[in-house]
Design a protein around this motif. Structure first.
Motif, PDB file in Angstrom:
ATOM      1  N   MET A   1      23.117  22.485  15.609  1.00  0.00           N
ATOM      2  CA  MET A   1      21.917  21.940  14.994  1.00  0.00           C
ATOM      3  C   MET A   1      20.683  22.325  15.807  1.00  0.00           C
ATOM      4  O   MET A   1      19.636  22.668  15.243  1.00  0.00           O
TER       5      MET A   1
ATOM      6  N   THR B   1      17.831  24.681  14.237  1.00  0.00           N
ATOM      7  CA  THR B   1      16.507  24.098  14.038  1.00  0.00           C
ATOM      8  C   THR B   1      15.449  24.786  14.880  1.00  0.00           C
ATOM      9  O   THR B   1      14.340  25.042  14.423  1.00  0.00           O
TER      10      THR B   1
ATOM     11  N   CYS C   1      14.163  28.516  12.430  1.00  0.00           N
ATOM     12  CA  CYS C   1      13.151  28.005  11.518  1.00  0.00           C
ATOM     13  C   CYS C   1      11.853  28.765  11.606  1.00  0.00           C
ATOM     14  O   CYS C   1      10.921  28.479  10.875  1.00  0.00           O
TER      15      CYS C   1
ATOM     16  N   MET D   1      10.395  19.187  11.161  1.00  0.00           N
ATOM     17  CA  MET D   1      11.729  18.703  11.488  1.00  0.00           C
ATOM     18  C   MET D   1      11.714  17.699  12.636  1.00  0.00           C
ATOM     19  O   MET D   1      12.765  17.366  13.185  1.00  0.00           O
TER      20      MET D   1
ATOM     21  N   ALA E   1      14.287  14.876  12.552  1.00  0.00           N
ATOM     22  CA  ALA E   1      15.651  15.319  12.847  1.00  0.00           C
ATOM     23  C   ALA E   1      15.823  15.548  14.340  1.00  0.00           C
ATOM     24  O   ALA E   1      16.862  15.197  14.920  1.00  0.00           O
TER      25      ALA E   1
ATOM     26  N   MET F   1      18.403  13.772  16.872  1.00  0.00           N
ATOM     27  CA  MET F   1      19.262  14.520  17.787  1.00  0.00           C
ATOM     28  C   MET F   1      19.128  13.988  19.210  1.00  0.00           C
ATOM     29  O   MET F   1      20.121  13.834  19.930  1.00  0.00           O
TER      30      MET F   1
ATOM     31  N   ILE G   1      22.991  12.678  12.612  1.00  0.00           N
ATOM     32  CA  ILE G   1      22.174  13.877  12.814  1.00  0.00           C
ATOM     33  C   ILE G   1      22.017  14.632  11.503  1.00  0.00           C
ATOM     34  O   ILE G   1      20.928  15.072  11.146  1.00  0.00           O
ATOM     35  N   GLY G   2      23.136  14.773  10.780  1.00  0.00           N
ATOM     36  CA  GLY G   2      23.069  15.476   9.503  1.00  0.00           C
ATOM     37  C   GLY G   2      22.169  14.770   8.513  1.00  0.00           C
ATOM     38  O   GLY G   2      21.384  15.408   7.794  1.00  0.00           O
TER      39      GLY G   2
ATOM     40  N   THR H   1      18.549  15.281   9.408  1.00  0.00           N
ATOM     41  CA  THR H   1      18.117  16.628   9.047  1.00  0.00           C
ATOM     42  C   THR H   1      17.870  16.733   7.555  1.00  0.00           C
ATOM     43  O   THR H   1      16.864  17.300   7.117  1.00  0.00           O
ATOM     44  N   ARG H   2      18.790  16.189   6.754  1.00  0.00           N
ATOM     45  CA  ARG H   2      18.600  16.214   5.300  1.00  0.00           C
ATOM     46  C   ARG H   2      17.352  15.444   4.901  1.00  0.00           C
ATOM     47  O   ARG H   2      16.581  15.877   4.037  1.00  0.00           O
TER      48      ARG H   2
ATOM     49  N   LEU I   1      14.238  17.438   5.841  1.00  0.00           N
ATOM     50  CA  LEU I   1      14.072  18.572   4.939  1.00  0.00           C
ATOM     51  C   LEU I   1      13.678  18.108   3.547  1.00  0.00           C
ATOM     52  O   LEU I   1      12.821  18.705   2.891  1.00  0.00           O
TER      53      LEU I   1
END
Length: 573
Positions: A12, A16, A20, A66, A69, A73, A537-538, A541-542, A545
């Motif tokens: 990740m 990221t 990016c 981000m 996210a 993290m 974490i996922g 991130t979602r 985004l």
């Protein structure tokens, strides 16, 4: 299990912070600014690199987008460190804790820079034979050297730095005898980090090239990527080539490092492979001998990419004939989802039958390919079975939805939008449907006429308003009050580009929400299971985004050179 968590976090972070960066419009570049390309041998089977540095202002924009996210993290890194500090001192836990100690508090451009890493630096990945090598530019070689040594010391890993003709490197081998005889090789050089997975048995042969002693007199990697970018309109910020024919040579040739490794590990001995086997395997691979990829747009407003799987002209032409040319999804649609899939199933069946027949009539003689001969015989027997008229006449399906809700047992409870089923003879299809569904017997459909209401007995949702209509090559359905007013217009839209068999335009945030899954606890459990932390974490991130992303467009198309996949994501301004 902590290793899984560490791998996820590291992935990740890398995705990221290094993936990016986005630039502006396509620029033709010679790649002169990426000196790491000089290390790539001309016979490499694969290479990927950025020919120009990623624009700093665009990277900052994406990092800001981000930020939630990255903050999640950071929380998970801190919590994971606490978990590991309370566990027994296993090798895995010590290594994970050592890495997390370095990342903790450094998930930012400036933080990574203090560790010696530089997001803006040039990057290149390539094959030394079949074995992967990656070179990453650094902000400070001495700082990264100190970082790596701290990780090794804190993890209790004995891997002293060695030298080969004055160049230092680390060799880290797996302790598990069941693992393949491969090692991770690291070398911190003056301006970059080199990392590779190599077999120690071939160290004398491969190490000089890895360390730069045997740097190619002239590498064509820069010219190959520059030409790729020019011919396909790619930006200079990331592109790559995978030559599957060359890669196969590394496994089929009797005297390559990969072949010797496979013989030693007992996989198989390429020295025992006949020339006929090598020829037949190459014939299969040469149906798609090369893959390429590149970024077609990189800006603060959008990301776009393209993948190409190249095929010989004859095969590419055969594949293009399988496509039913339907209207494509509207890239500028405000609908939650637009999807179009067009494929002539009868022609696909004939294509597969011809290929299976060719193998059955002239089977492979190679011992390793006998399973393909048997599969061809079985497939031919199945493909020779009669096809239902509907399947043979199928041309495709299109969907345009602004609202869609599913209830229990995956039964729709509400929907708003259009559906079109494209067939060769829609009147025949409706006639067959009326034979099996008596409630359709009074449904009078004719091409071009106004939509008619569908009987309530055939609608799964009791309050759903639905209409049907017909064109010369499709049957259409509308769901939701008022949607019938534009149903005929939906059916009669102009066809999309030649060869395009799939296109999808969708609201990215809605897609991420739909696929995000149920909420889970944000951190570990009594068993040390990393799944909750990974989920947190996922999800972060979602969510991040989904907040900034606007729409996504994906298309698949058979062209003169093979399969072309395009993707584009736009962002809210």
């Amino acid at each position: 299990m902590t290793g899984i968590r560490l791998a996820f976090v590291a992935t990740m972070v890398a995705a990221t912070l290094t993936g990016c960066g986005r630039g502006e419009d396509p620029v033709v570049s010679s790649g002169a600014s990426n000196a790491l390309l000089d290390y790539v041998p001309s016979d490499t089977p694969y290479v990927a690199a950025n020919l120009e540095p990623l624009p700093e202002d665009v990277i900052d924009t994406y990092l800001e987008r981000m930020r939630p996210a990255l903050e999640e993290m950071q929380r998970q890194l801190t919590a994971t460190r606490a978990d590991l500090e309370g566990q027994p001192g296993t090798d895995e836990a010590r290594l994970a804790l050592a890495v997390l100690s370095e990342l903790d508090g450094n998930l930012s451009r400036s933080g990574l820079s203090t560790l010696g890493l530089d997001i803006l630096a040039p990057k290149v990945a390539y094959g030394l034979g079949a074995f992967p090598v990656m070179r990453l530019g650094l902000s400070d070689a001495d700082a990264l050297r100190a970082t790596l040594q701290r990780v090794l010391d804190e993890a209790g890993i004995t891997a002293p730095e060695q030298t080969h003709e004055g160049v230092g490197f680390w060799r880290i081998l797996a302790d598990d005898p069941a693992e393949p005889p491969l090692g991770l090789y690291l070398s911190i050089q003056q301006d970059h980090l080199a990392a590779a997975v190599l077999p120690p048995s071939a160290e004398a042969e491969l190490l000089p090239a890895f360390l730069g002693h045997d740097q190619p007199a002239s590498s064509d990697a820069r010219a190959r990527l520059s030409e790729l970018n020019r011919s396909h309109g790619y930006t200079p910020y990331g592109s790559g080539i995978l030559d599957l024919h060359r890669l196969a040579d590394q496994f089929l040739g009797p005297d390559t490092p990969m072949a010797r490794l496979m013989a030693t590990s007992g996989e198989y001995d390429p020295a025992e492979m006949t020339a006929e086997c090598a020829r037949e395997i190459h014939e299969i691979i040469d149906n798609a001998p090369r893959m390429t990829a590149g970024t077609t747009e990189l800006s603060k407003a959008a990301i776009a990419y393209q993948y190409r799987l190249e095929s010989p002209e004859t095969l590419a032409g055969e594949l293009a004939k399988l496509v039913a040319r339907l209207p494509a999804a509207d890239a500028l649609s405000d609908r939650v989802l637009e999807l179009s899939f067009g494929m002539r199933l009868g022609a696909v069946r004939d294509f597969l039958r011809d290929k299976a027949t060719a193998i059955v009539e002239d089977p492979y003689r190679c011992e390793q390919l006998q399973d393909l001969n048997r599969s061809a015989e079985q497939s031919l027997a199945q493909l020779d079975q009669p096809m239902p008229p509907f399947v043979n006449n199928f041309r495709g399906v299109r969907i345009s939805l602004s609202e869609f809700m599913m209830g229990q047992e995956q039964i729709p409870t509400d929907a708003r939008g259009h559906l079109a089923l494209h067939v060769e003879q829609p009147e025949m299809f409706v006639g067959m449907a009326q034979m099996f569904l008596p409630d359709l017997s009074e449904l009078a459909l004719a091409p071009g006429e106004d939509p008619v209401p569908i009987p309530a007995s055939l609608i799964p949702a009791p309050d759903l308003v639905a209409f049907a209509a017909m064109s010369t090559n499709a049957i259409g359905l509308s769901a939701g009050a008022g949607e019938e007013a534009t149903l005929q217009q939906f059916l009669e839209r102009e066809p999309g580009p030649d060869g395009m068999f799939l296109s999808a335009s969708y609201d990215t945030a809605a897609y991420l929400e739909y696929t995000g899954g149920p909420q889970q606890p944000s951190h570990g459990n009594d068993n040390g299971d990393p799944a909750p932390a990974l989920h947190a974490i996922g999800k972060a991130t979602r969510d991040a985004l989904g907040t900034v992303a606007d729409r996504s467009l994906t298309t698949l198309q058979f062209g003169p050179e093979g399969l072309v996949i395009d993707g584009r994501m736009t962002f809210k301004q």
